[in-house]
Design a protein around this motif. Structure first.
Motif, PDB file in Angstrom:
ATOM      1  N   GLY A  58       0.827  -1.195   0.000  1.00 45.50           N
ATOM      2  CA  GLY A  58       0.000   0.000   0.000  1.00 45.50           C
ATOM      3  C   GLY A  58       0.866   1.251   0.000  1.00 45.50           C
ATOM      4  O   GLY A  58       1.901   1.305   0.673  1.00 45.50           O
ATOM      5  N   GLN A  93      -1.888   4.933  -7.561  1.00 41.57           N
ATOM      6  CA  GLN A  93      -2.095   5.373  -6.186  1.00 41.57           C
ATOM      7  C   GLN A  93      -0.968   6.309  -5.741  1.00 41.57           C
ATOM      8  O   GLN A  93      -1.208   7.281  -5.009  1.00 41.57           O
ATOM      9  CB  GLN A  93      -2.199   4.148  -5.282  1.00 41.57           C
ATOM     10  N   VAL A 103      -5.441   7.682  -0.218  1.00 36.47           N
ATOM     11  CA  VAL A 103      -5.524   6.280  -0.631  1.00 36.47           C
ATOM     12  C   VAL A 103      -5.628   5.440   0.634  1.00 36.47           C
ATOM     13  O   VAL A 103      -4.879   5.650   1.591  1.00 36.47           O
ATOM     14  CB  VAL A 103      -4.298   5.859  -1.453  1.00 36.47           C
ATOM     15  N   ALA A 104      -6.569   4.496   0.653  1.00 36.81           N
ATOM     16  CA  ALA A 104      -6.804   3.664   1.828  1.00 36.81           C
ATOM     17  C   ALA A 104      -7.386   2.329   1.376  1.00 36.81           C
ATOM     18  O   ALA A 104      -7.838   2.197   0.233  1.00 36.81           O
ATOM     19  CB  ALA A 104      -7.767   4.364   2.793  1.00 36.81           C
ATOM     20  N   PRO A 105      -7.384   1.326   2.262  1.00 39.16           N
ATOM     21  CA  PRO A 105      -8.023   0.070   1.898  1.00 39.16           C
ATOM     22  C   PRO A 105      -9.473   0.288   1.480  1.00 39.16           C
ATOM     23  O   PRO A 105     -10.209   1.047   2.114  1.00 39.16           O
ATOM     24  CB  PRO A 105      -7.931  -0.762   3.181  1.00 39.16           C
ATOM     25  N   HIS A 139      -6.267  -5.338  -6.977  1.00 39.64           N
ATOM     26  CA  HIS A 139      -5.946  -4.392  -5.901  1.00 39.64           C
ATOM     27  C   HIS A 139      -7.017  -4.450  -4.822  1.00 39.64           C
ATOM     28  O   HIS A 139      -8.142  -4.908  -5.049  1.00 39.64           O
ATOM     29  CB  HIS A 139      -5.835  -2.960  -6.452  1.00 39.64           C
ATOM     30  N   ASP A 141      -6.916  -1.543  -2.522  1.00 35.63           N
ATOM     31  CA  ASP A 141      -6.948  -0.155  -2.078  1.00 35.63           C
ATOM     32  C   ASP A 141      -7.766   0.702  -3.037  1.00 35.63           C
ATOM     33  O   ASP A 141      -7.927   0.359  -4.209  1.00 35.63           O
ATOM     34  CB  ASP A 141      -5.534   0.413  -1.975  1.00 35.63           C
ATOM     35  N   CYS A 143      -8.594   4.968  -4.125  1.00 39.54           N
ATOM     36  CA  CYS A 143      -8.097   6.332  -3.996  1.00 39.54           C
ATOM     37  C   CYS A 143      -9.196   7.345  -4.296  1.00 39.54           C
ATOM     38  O   CYS A 143     -10.153   7.050  -5.020  1.00 39.54           O
ATOM     39  CB  CYS A 143      -6.893   6.570  -4.907  1.00 39.54           C
TER      40      CYS A 143
END
Length: 232
Positions: A58, A93, A103-105, A139, A141, A143
């Motif tokens: 990440g 990202q 950007v995060a899970p 993926h 994650d 954004c």
């Protein structure tokens, strides 16, 4: 005169894939720099085009992977200079964070072949070649859309699947560069992630056989068109 394209690579099998052909046809000499190992700044500064490839970490994991701090800075300088750059998956990202987005899970993993919904701007861009085609997602994650960026594509799990920032910066969360004939490297390299997500590699292998050629052809055409209008 030969132009230079530098690809920043995070894992060996996530390379430029089917993009090698349109790069060569457009007169680019492609080379790689290895993230976390090689010095990125000088190579990126001297390149006519930078491609930031995908990887299984990440962008926010800077404590665990400190090289990301320098990589974000390299990407930010490239964007501020208005120099041509393309980001794929983690590369997209990194571009988003460099432009000030979060950007995060995400709400779930997106792994496998599925289409993206093109925004109006996407239909008016080289991404129009992907209309109705399944592309390879890999993926977990998500954004935000960076300030000043143009949304090009989305999915239900990932509202920002592609964006542009001016004519020389293109970010794709999904993979149209992946060579479907080398999908086995992806299945081996990401075996632990597939097992944790409860995904059967046999299904992904079958989808690559079913959709891979058409997606690869569209991916080559997408990059060729973008290079023709957005890169030197």
């Amino acid at each position: 005169m030969t132009k230079t394209a530098v690809a920043i690579r995070h894992v060996a099998f996530e390379d430029a894939g089917v993009w090698r052909e349109p790069l060569a046809e457009a007169g680019y000499d492609l080379s790689y720099v290895e993230a976390g190992v090689d010095a990125l700044a000088d190579a990126a500064r001297a390149a006519d085009l930078v491609i930031v490839l995908g990887g299984p970490i990440g962008v926010y994991e800077t404590d665990a992977y400190p090289f990301l701090v320098d990589e974000i800075a390299v990407v930010r300088r490239r964007l501020e200079a208005g120099a041509p750059i393309v980001g794929v998956c983690l590369g997209a990202q990194l571009m988003a964070v460099a432009l000030g987005a979060r950007v995060a899970p995400g709400p779930g993993k997106e792994i496998g072949y599925a289409p993206v919904a093109l925004a109006d701007a996407g239909r008016a861009s080289p991404l129009a070649r992907l209309d109705g085609l399944p592309v390879l997602h890999w993926h977990g994650d998500a954004c935000e859309l960076p300030p000043g960026a143009l949304l090009l594509a989305s999915t239900p799990l990932g509202p920002v699947q592609a964006f542009s920032r001016g004519p020389r910066a293109l970010a794709l969360q999904f993979h149209v560069e992946a060579d479907p004939h080398r999908i086995e490297q992806w299945l081996i390299g990401h075996a632990a992630e597939l097992a944790a997500a409860g995904l059967d590699p046999r299904a992904l292998r079958a989808d690559a056989l079913r959709h891979g050629e058409a997606t690869a052809a569209a991916g080559r055409a997408l990059l060729a068109e973008w290079l023709g209008t957005s890169a030197p």
